[in-house]
Design a protein around this motif. Structure first.
Motif, mmCIF file in Angstrom:
data_model
loop_
_atom_site.group_PDB
_atom_site.id
_atom_site.type_symbol
_atom_site.label_atom_id
_atom_site.label_comp_id
_atom_site.label_asym_id
_atom_site.label_seq_id
_atom_site.Cartn_x
_atom_site.Cartn_y
_atom_site.Cartn_z
ATOM 1 N N VAL A 1 46.611 98.071 34.856
ATOM 2 C CA VAL A 1 47.121 96.935 35.645
ATOM 3 C C VAL A 1 48.322 96.254 34.987
ATOM 4 O O VAL A 1 48.988 95.453 35.628
ATOM 5 C CB VAL A 1 46.050 95.865 35.965
ATOM 6 C CG1 VAL A 1 45.106 96.355 37.027
ATOM 7 C CG2 VAL A 1 45.316 95.392 34.737
ATOM 8 N N HIS A 2 48.581 96.564 33.721
ATOM 9 C CA HIS A 2 49.720 95.927 33.051
ATOM 10 C C HIS A 2 50.796 96.949 32.669
ATOM 11 O O HIS A 2 51.425 96.831 31.607
ATOM 12 C CB HIS A 2 49.241 95.158 31.816
ATOM 13 C CG HIS A 2 48.191 94.140 32.117
ATOM 14 N ND1 HIS A 2 48.426 93.056 32.929
ATOM 15 C CD2 HIS A 2 46.887 94.059 31.755
ATOM 16 C CE1 HIS A 2 47.310 92.337 33.035
ATOM 17 N NE2 HIS A 2 46.364 92.933 32.343
ATOM 18 N N VAL B 1 51.977 98.569 38.498
ATOM 19 C CA VAL B 1 50.811 98.954 39.299
ATOM 20 C C VAL B 1 51.038 98.770 40.791
ATOM 21 O O VAL B 1 50.389 99.428 41.603
ATOM 22 C CB VAL B 1 49.555 98.189 38.796
ATOM 23 C CG1 VAL B 1 49.665 96.689 39.068
ATOM 24 C CG2 VAL B 1 48.270 98.752 39.392
ATOM 25 N N TYR C 1 42.669 100.323 35.513
ATOM 26 C CA TYR C 1 42.027 99.978 34.245
ATOM 27 C C TYR C 1 42.533 98.641 33.716
ATOM 28 O O TYR C 1 43.735 98.349 33.811
ATOM 29 C CB TYR C 1 42.326 101.057 33.205
ATOM 30 C CG TYR C 1 41.528 102.326 33.377
ATOM 31 C CD1 TYR C 1 40.149 102.328 33.225
ATOM 32 C CD2 TYR C 1 42.151 103.533 33.688
ATOM 33 C CE1 TYR C 1 39.413 103.500 33.360
ATOM 34 C CE2 TYR C 1 41.421 104.711 33.828
ATOM 35 C CZ TYR C 1 40.046 104.677 33.659
ATOM 36 O OH TYR C 1 39.316 105.829 33.794
ATOM 37 N N PRO C 2 41.654 97.847 33.121
ATOM 38 C CA PRO C 2 42.044 96.556 32.549
ATOM 39 C C PRO C 2 42.682 96.721 31.170
ATOM 40 O O PRO C 2 42.482 97.746 30.511
ATOM 41 C CB PRO C 2 40.709 95.826 32.421
ATOM 42 C CG PRO C 2 39.701 96.907 32.191
ATOM 43 C CD PRO C 2 40.210 98.120 32.956
#
Lengths: 293, 293
Positions: B236-237, B243, B261-262
């Motif tokens: 996500v980053h 994204v 994914y975080p």
């Protein structure tokens, strides 16, 4: 497709009376090594609105607790007009039941209640599954007056559960077939029914949605304080709580995985109940602090 | 964590010369019931840039084919300045190898090549995994001049693979630890190395990115014609190909699941190689026409 146990449709409704509070209706079934999983329901939904194919699958590895918030189904009391009020009832229910920590599956309005409750009482949940929902200050949340929804809600042909086939599923042949199958599964339950929500329930819950949609303070700031492992799930064509709200959740929750389904709307977890149950079980079975499964 | 086989680091580089065309470097290893999986690599990446932890895990259930496009590593020829040109080489390679249909994992630039190739030759792929990539006409694709990327790329302390630790992973302690572990795994391979790409490779590939970022015709219309089951994966980053490009993919591809994914950037598939390999294997093992796994 997994073979069904049909444990959900035969689970009896039980009641818990909280001292000085309400009498809550719930159903509790399933067993396994996992923590209990609390299921928090969608707009106007009752205990009868959980897809038995999904709950049968989830109940194979853990105990499920299906909960009617105040004023819903056979639970007593007025329906709160804020998510905060609903979260207070959910906490009172878990406390009354003696459940110290559990996992939670919050669908739509239920996902908002889960977020509010975990902010109030972080230790009450271990892992969160947020399906078809959005953060406080989200976008285009439950605008039933939109033509894409109003045409189904105002069509007199859409009686009873049939309206869910239209508004929870995509208009494609595969989406509508999945919706029809969902309705067939809901009507498997013939006895000990929970009743159908009326306009008073709908009006109070709509007030809660409108309040939830307002941005208060720094937008999404509270999400960054929820460090619980979270699985966010949505259909990419959700007309009720659009998928952009799920994007906001995973971009601001520090520990959240997103799973989106194709050709699916608000009811993606019911449309793909086999897949959803498999992903949920894999996610819930992780014992680390990470949401990644 | 899964136990490693270390089959990747010992796989020898092979060569395929296409009549009247180029001599392509590749590595082929692994076995199992699945179709072969073609791996298409990122900007400036060579055969040596695939995380051996990931390829070891994937190679347990299928044959992997790692491919150097023209002008990369030990492959001959000029580096194409368009994704279309790269897709032609990938097709010529598969044809020369006698692989009629395979699955594909395209990472970053490789995901664009996979999209272009499946539009040209739909039968060449059965299932697609698109990681850290975006559609034609996507947003903020590979703007290395952005301060968030330029500060790492211009820092002389970031020698060799160390720059990947900075630009493929989040700046958090967990992100950087995962990046350092990734670099350690890349340098496991000591012999039969593929070399490091120079500025000529980078310049040609940057031209291809800029061309890919242009909207041509109706934006995203071609995605609707790709009915292949597709798994889209991103952190996500991701600063390199944000994204939002993955969101565009799953909202317009008719048959695509998204997994994000975080605490992860462009290299999410390497950061969470165990999880990614598990999801990829589950997705690739489905025999139906649906992307849902």
């Amino acid at each position: 497709m997994s073979s069904r146990t049909h444990v959900s449709s035969s689970a009896r409704t039980q009641f818990l009376e909280v001292k000085g509070g309400e009498r809550y209706a719930y159903r509790r079934f399933g067993s396994g090594p996992g923590l209990p999983l609390l299921l928090l329901q969608h707009f106007t939904g009752t205990l009868d609105n959980w897809d038995p194919a999904l709950t049968d699958a989830l109940a194979g590895e853990r105990e499920l607790i299906l909960f009617d918030n105040a004023g819903i189904g056979h639970s007593s009391g007025p329906v709160p007009t804020t998510v905060a009020g609903m979260a207070k009832h959910a906490a009172a229910f878990l406390d009354g039941l003696g459940v110290g920590t559990c996992d939670v599956l919050g669908f739509s309005l239920g996902g908002m209640v889960a977020q509010h409750l975990v902010l109030d009482r972080p230790a009450i949940f271990r892992r969160l599954i947020l399906a078809g929902t959005g953060p406080r200050g989200g976008e285009d949340i439950m605008h039933l007056e939109k033509p894409s929804l109003a045409k189904h809600l105002q069509d007199p042909a859409n009686k009873g559960y049939r309206v869910l086939q239209k508004i929870f599923f995509t208009p494609t042949p595969s989406g509508q077939a999945a919706g029809a199958a969902f309705v067939e599964r809901l009507i498997e339950r013939k006895e000990d029914l929970d009743g159908v929500s009326g306009p008073a329930v709908a009006n109070a819950q709509m007030a809660a949605f409108h309040d939830w949609e307002r941005v208060t303070g720094e937008r999404f700031a509270e999400l960054r304080t929820i460090r619980h492992p979270t699985l966010v799930v949505n259909g990419v064509h959700d007309e009720m709580i659009p998928v952009v709200n799920s994007y906001h959740l995973v971009e601001h929750l520090p520990n959240a995985v997103l799973l989106t389904y194709p050709d699916a709307g608000h009811g993606s977890l019911f449309q793909y109940h086999d897949s959803f149950a498999r992903h949920a079980a894999a996610f819930l079975s992780v014992s680390s602090e990470s949401a990644v499964y």
